[in-house]
Design a protein around this motif. Structure first.
Motif, PDB file in Angstrom:
ATOM      1  N   ALA A 271      -7.591  -5.244  -6.089  1.00 47.69           N
ATOM      2  CA  ALA A 271      -7.004  -3.531  -5.347  1.00 47.69           C
ATOM      3  C   ALA A 271      -6.338  -3.633  -6.200  1.00 47.69           C
ATOM      4  N   ALA A 272      -5.814  -2.276  -6.717  1.00 44.28           N
ATOM      5  CA  ALA A 272      -4.947  -1.658  -6.952  1.00 44.28           C
ATOM      6  C   ALA A 272      -3.323  -2.338  -6.334  1.00 44.28           C
ATOM      7  N   GLU A 273      -3.971  -1.295  -4.904  1.00 43.26           N
ATOM      8  CA  GLU A 273      -2.728  -1.900  -4.121  1.00 43.26           C
ATOM      9  C   GLU A 273      -2.298  -2.947  -3.602  1.00 43.26           C
ATOM     10  N   THR A 274      -3.408  -3.936  -3.960  1.00 43.97           N
ATOM     11  CA  THR A 274      -2.701  -5.637  -3.247  1.00 43.97           C
ATOM     12  C   THR A 274      -1.604  -5.584  -4.856  1.00 43.97           C
ATOM     13  N   LEU A 275      -2.877  -5.457  -5.646  1.00 46.65           N
ATOM     14  CA  LEU A 275      -1.969  -6.010  -7.478  1.00 46.65           C
ATOM     15  C   LEU A 275      -0.665  -5.088  -7.293  1.00 46.65           C
ATOM     16  N   ALA A 276      -0.257  -3.867  -7.337  1.00 44.00           N
ATOM     17  CA  ALA A 276       1.308  -3.241  -7.540  1.00 44.00           C
ATOM     18  C   ALA A 276       1.759  -3.540  -6.144  1.00 44.00           C
TER      19      ALA A 276
ATOM     20  N   SER B 295       0.063  -8.108 -13.764  1.00 40.98           N
ATOM     21  CA  SER B 295      -0.695  -8.046 -12.245  1.00 40.98           C
ATOM     22  C   SER B 295      -0.272  -5.730 -12.327  1.00 40.98           C
ATOM     23  N   ILE B 296       1.192  -5.279 -12.831  1.00 40.93           N
ATOM     24  CA  ILE B 296       0.800  -4.221 -12.520  1.00 40.93           C
ATOM     25  C   ILE B 296       0.197  -3.264 -13.878  1.00 40.93           C
ATOM     26  N   ASP B 297      -0.221  -4.026 -15.227  1.00 41.62           N
ATOM     27  CA  ASP B 297      -1.562  -2.910 -15.967  1.00 41.62           C
ATOM     28  C   ASP B 297      -2.292  -3.266 -15.107  1.00 41.62           C
ATOM     29  N   ARG B 298      -3.110  -4.524 -14.820  1.00 39.66           N
ATOM     30  CA  ARG B 298      -4.050  -5.025 -14.461  1.00 39.66           C
ATOM     31  C   ARG B 298      -4.391  -3.790 -12.968  1.00 39.66           C
ATOM     32  N   ALA B 299      -3.209  -3.619 -12.019  1.00 36.47           N
ATOM     33  CA  ALA B 299      -3.536  -2.529 -10.804  1.00 36.47           C
ATOM     34  C   ALA B 299      -3.708  -0.962 -11.246  1.00 36.47           C
TER      35      ALA B 299
END
Length: 92
Positions: A8-13, A31-35
């Motif tokens: 999930a974007a929030e988790t990855l951020a 991680s942030i690119d994936r988010a």
């Protein structure tokens, strides 16, 4: 580990933020690119991506993220400051 099972974007951020704070810059960038891929319309995620990219020496990626942030949220002072910092650094 949970972000690997159900990304999930929030988790990855948040993972990216923690990785960066702990000095794991390469992992934070991944991680942030994936988010940002998961949430291309989340200005907060894109802004954080810009901040991490800039802090890890990737000004062109940072510029792109900050510009995308401003398209979604023209009032983002942090994205505006990020672009200003990129311009300042490139003028040196």
């Amino acid at each position: 580990r949970s972000h690997e099972l159900t990304p999930a974007a929030e988790t990855l951020a948040e993972v990216a933020r923690l990785e960066f704070q702990l000095g794991f810059s390469d992992a934070a960038v991944v991680s942030i690119d994936r988010a940002a891929e998961l949430a291309p319309d989340r200005a907060d995620v894109l802004r954080l991506a810009g901040e991490i990219q800039l802090a890890t020496g990737h000004p062109e990626s940072a510029r792109s993220y900050f510009q995308r942030t401003l398209k979604l949220n023209p009032d983002s002072t942090l994205a505006t400051e990020g672009l200003r910092e990129i311009r300042r650094r490139s003028a040196k």
